[in-house]
Design an enzyme around this catalytic site. Structure first.
Site, PDB file in Angstrom:
ATOM      1  N   ASP A 109       5.402  49.104 108.298  1.00 10.49           N
ATOM      2  CA  ASP A 109       5.755  47.882 109.021  1.00 10.49           C
ATOM      3  C   ASP A 109       5.463  47.994 110.502  1.00 10.49           C
ATOM      4  O   ASP A 109       5.170  47.013 111.179  1.00 10.49           O
ATOM      5  CB  ASP A 109       7.224  47.529 108.795  1.00 10.49           C
ATOM      6  CG  ASP A 109       7.349  46.759 107.506  1.00 10.49           C
ATOM      7  OD1 ASP A 109       7.316  47.395 106.441  1.00 10.49           O
ATOM      8  OD2 ASP A 109       7.392  45.514 107.566  1.00 10.49           O
ATOM      9  N   ARG A 155       6.371  38.308 101.994  1.00 12.34           N
ATOM     10  CA  ARG A 155       6.885  39.484 102.700  1.00 12.34           C
ATOM     11  C   ARG A 155       5.768  40.526 102.707  1.00 12.34           C
ATOM     12  O   ARG A 155       4.709  40.326 102.117  1.00 12.34           O
ATOM     13  CB  ARG A 155       8.208  40.007 102.129  1.00 12.34           C
ATOM     14  CG  ARG A 155       8.517  39.782 100.712  1.00 12.34           C
ATOM     15  CD  ARG A 155       7.608  40.477  99.733  1.00 12.34           C
ATOM     16  NE  ARG A 155       7.472  41.894 100.034  1.00 12.34           N
ATOM     17  CZ  ARG A 155       6.481  42.663  99.675  1.00 12.34           C
ATOM     18  NH1 ARG A 155       5.465  42.161  98.989  1.00 12.34           N
ATOM     19  NH2 ARG A 155       6.424  43.928  99.984  1.00 12.34           N
ATOM     20  N   LYS A 165       9.617  50.496 104.341  1.00  7.00           N
ATOM     21  CA  LYS A 165      10.767  50.104 103.509  1.00  7.00           C
ATOM     22  C   LYS A 165      11.793  51.215 103.373  1.00  7.00           C
ATOM     23  O   LYS A 165      11.426  52.382 103.199  1.00  7.00           O
ATOM     24  CB  LYS A 165      10.245  49.669 102.137  1.00  7.00           C
ATOM     25  CG  LYS A 165      11.271  49.240 101.118  1.00  7.00           C
ATOM     26  CD  LYS A 165      12.231  48.190 101.626  1.00  7.00           C
ATOM     27  CE  LYS A 165      11.550  46.953 102.151  1.00  7.00           C
ATOM     28  NZ  LYS A 165      12.469  46.087 102.948  1.00  7.00           N
TER      29      LYS A 165
HETATM   30  O1  MRU Z   1      10.925  43.838 103.353  1.00  4.45           O
HETATM   31  P1  MRU Z   1       9.489  43.786 102.935  1.00  4.45           P
HETATM   32  O2  MRU Z   1       9.300  43.521 101.480  1.00  4.45           O
HETATM   33  O3  MRU Z   1       8.686  42.849 103.809  1.00  4.45           O
HETATM   34  O4  MRU Z   1       8.967  45.255 103.214  1.00  4.45           O
HETATM   35  C1  MRU Z   1       7.636  45.569 102.929  1.00  4.45           C
HETATM   36  C2  MRU Z   1       7.276  46.971 103.212  1.00  4.45           C
HETATM   37  O5  MRU Z   1       8.081  47.781 103.612  1.00  4.45           O
HETATM   38  C3  MRU Z   1       5.827  47.317 103.054  1.00  4.45           C
HETATM   39  O6  MRU Z   1       5.672  48.633 102.636  1.00  4.45           O
HETATM   40  C4  MRU Z   1       5.131  47.137 104.412  1.00  4.45           C
HETATM   41  O7  MRU Z   1       5.415  45.876 104.948  1.00  4.45           O
HETATM   42  C5  MRU Z   1       3.673  47.301 104.289  1.00  4.45           C
HETATM   43  S1  MRU Z   1       2.954  46.040 103.323  1.00  4.45           S
HETATM   44  C6  MRU Z   1       1.304  46.348 103.244  1.00  4.45           C
END
Ligand code: MRU
Length: 358
Positions: free
Chosen positions: A242, A47, A253
């Site tokens: 994201d 992830r 997140k």
């Molecule tokens: O649901 P996830 O664990 O994939 O969410 C991850 C995040 O929100 C991270 O902060 C984001 O993807 C940036 S990772 C460098």
């Protein structure tokens, strides 16, 4: 700079560290079918937006390599269906769609240079492209880290959210890359790590990753964020992203937005660190960023143990922080500040090498 490796291409298949089982167990899986790679992304074996992009690139290469298609036309049709499978895994992560587009482009170029005949050469070119996507991550993260480190305090506390580390990028991390480079430069930082309910990426992954590297940290629960920002001891906050819209609105997140609001209230600089591949300039503002809704069990259960009755649950995986709350967006091509529309466009159009300094 040492950092954990969440994914690797091997001759036997795509090897992934199972992030669902960290920190209790360090378990690796080898995937030989692209559909398994897509499921691993959906189920969060891997992830973090940039790492999702790497996994998708490798998954597409695996799909093309395992294909039984006997002509370029058939292989091209199969590529479309493989890419479609990946595009349905994690809808918010811009890097996923960036990686899929890049693999489609690589296919077209490989077909052109193979004269449309040599299937084996096209398959090999796709594997090389996926490995190239992975190799670029480290350089990109290190460039982000160098730009971002200059914005960190010389000493004291900094805060992050979720896990934007090596586990999330397959490099040294974006937000944690900034902290790693700042620490390597001699800054004496302690990282405040909110646990990040519901899936606990802060408690399980960021705490583990920082501990592996010997970077001092304090784990807190999400509802302690306001209290710690109010004490005046936090010098800066740095998080990942994201998807970043053209005006700088940033999806990250769930819980990031409330941290940014509390940062503004308490005069703490709030930074976003992300690669250019996370920018989505086709979206004017954060309102149009698709927000993934995940399973109710992530809220009602922790590691398989029920902690809430069987009731209605909401589980949006991300929220959107308005650009006005963001002090700067740190990329591998430099640091963007408001007005973001112009600044982000400028960085995208800049054709300099990764990490080059103006
Ligand atoms: O649901 P996830 O664990 O994939 O969410 C991850 C995040 O929100 C991270 O902060 C984001 O993807 C940036 S990772 C460098």
């Amino acid at each position: 700079m040492h950092s954990v490796e969440p994914i690797r291409w091997t001759e036997a298949g795509v090897v992934m560290l199972d992030q669902r089982r960290l920190p209790a167990e360090v378990v690796y899986h080898t995937y030989t079918d692209y559909r398994e790679v897509a499921r691993a992304i959906k189920e969060m074996v891997i992830r973090g937006a940039p790492a999702i992009g790497v996994a998708a690139a490798m998954g597409v290469a695996l799909g093309v390599r395992q294909s039984k298609s006997g002509s370029i036309t058939d292989l091209g049709a199969e590529l479309e269906s493989i890419c479609e499978t990946f595009s349905k895994t994690r809808p918010t992560a811009a890097d996923l769609f960036w990686a899929i587009d890049r693999m489609k482009r690589a296919f077209r170029e490989a077909v052109r240079s193979a004269g449309g005949l040599d299937l084996a050469a096209v398959r090999e070119a796709m594997v090389r492209e996926a490995q190239q996507v992975h190799a670029e991550k480290r350089a990109i993260d290190e460039a982000i880290g160098r730009y971002g480190a200059e914005l960190m305090p010389q000493s004291g506390e900094v805060m992050t959210h979720c896990n934007a580390g090596a586990l999330a990028t397959a490099g040294i991390g974006t937000a944690l890359g900034v902290i790693r480079v700042a620490t390597a430069q001699g800054r004496k930082l302690r990282v405040l790590v909110p646990e990040t309910r519901p899936y606990l990426q802060g408690a399980r992954l960021t705490a583990w990753e920082l501990q592996q590297d010997g970077i001092p940290l304090t784990l807190i629960t999400d509802n302690m964020v306001g209290h710690f920002l109010k004490t005046g001891r936090v010098g800066a906050i740095v998080v990942g992203a994201d998807r970043i819209a053209a005006n700088g609105d940033t999806a990250n997140k769930i819980g990031t937005y409330q941290i940014a609001v509390l940062a503004k209230e308490n005069d703490v600089a709030f930074y976003v660190a992300a690669p250019i591949s996370t920018l989505d300039l086709t979206i004017a503002s954060g309102e149009r960023i698709p927000i993934e809704e995940r399973a109710a069990e992530e809220v009602t259960h922790i590691q398989g143990v029920r902690i809430a009755p069987d009731v209605d649950v909401a589980n949006p995986a991300f929220d959107v922080t308005p650009a006005r709350l963001i002090a700067a967006i740190i990329t591998e091509r430099g640091v963007a500040r408001a007005p973001y529309g112009e600044a982000l466009r400028g960085l995208v159009e800049r054709k300099k090498g990764v990490g080059s300094r103006e």
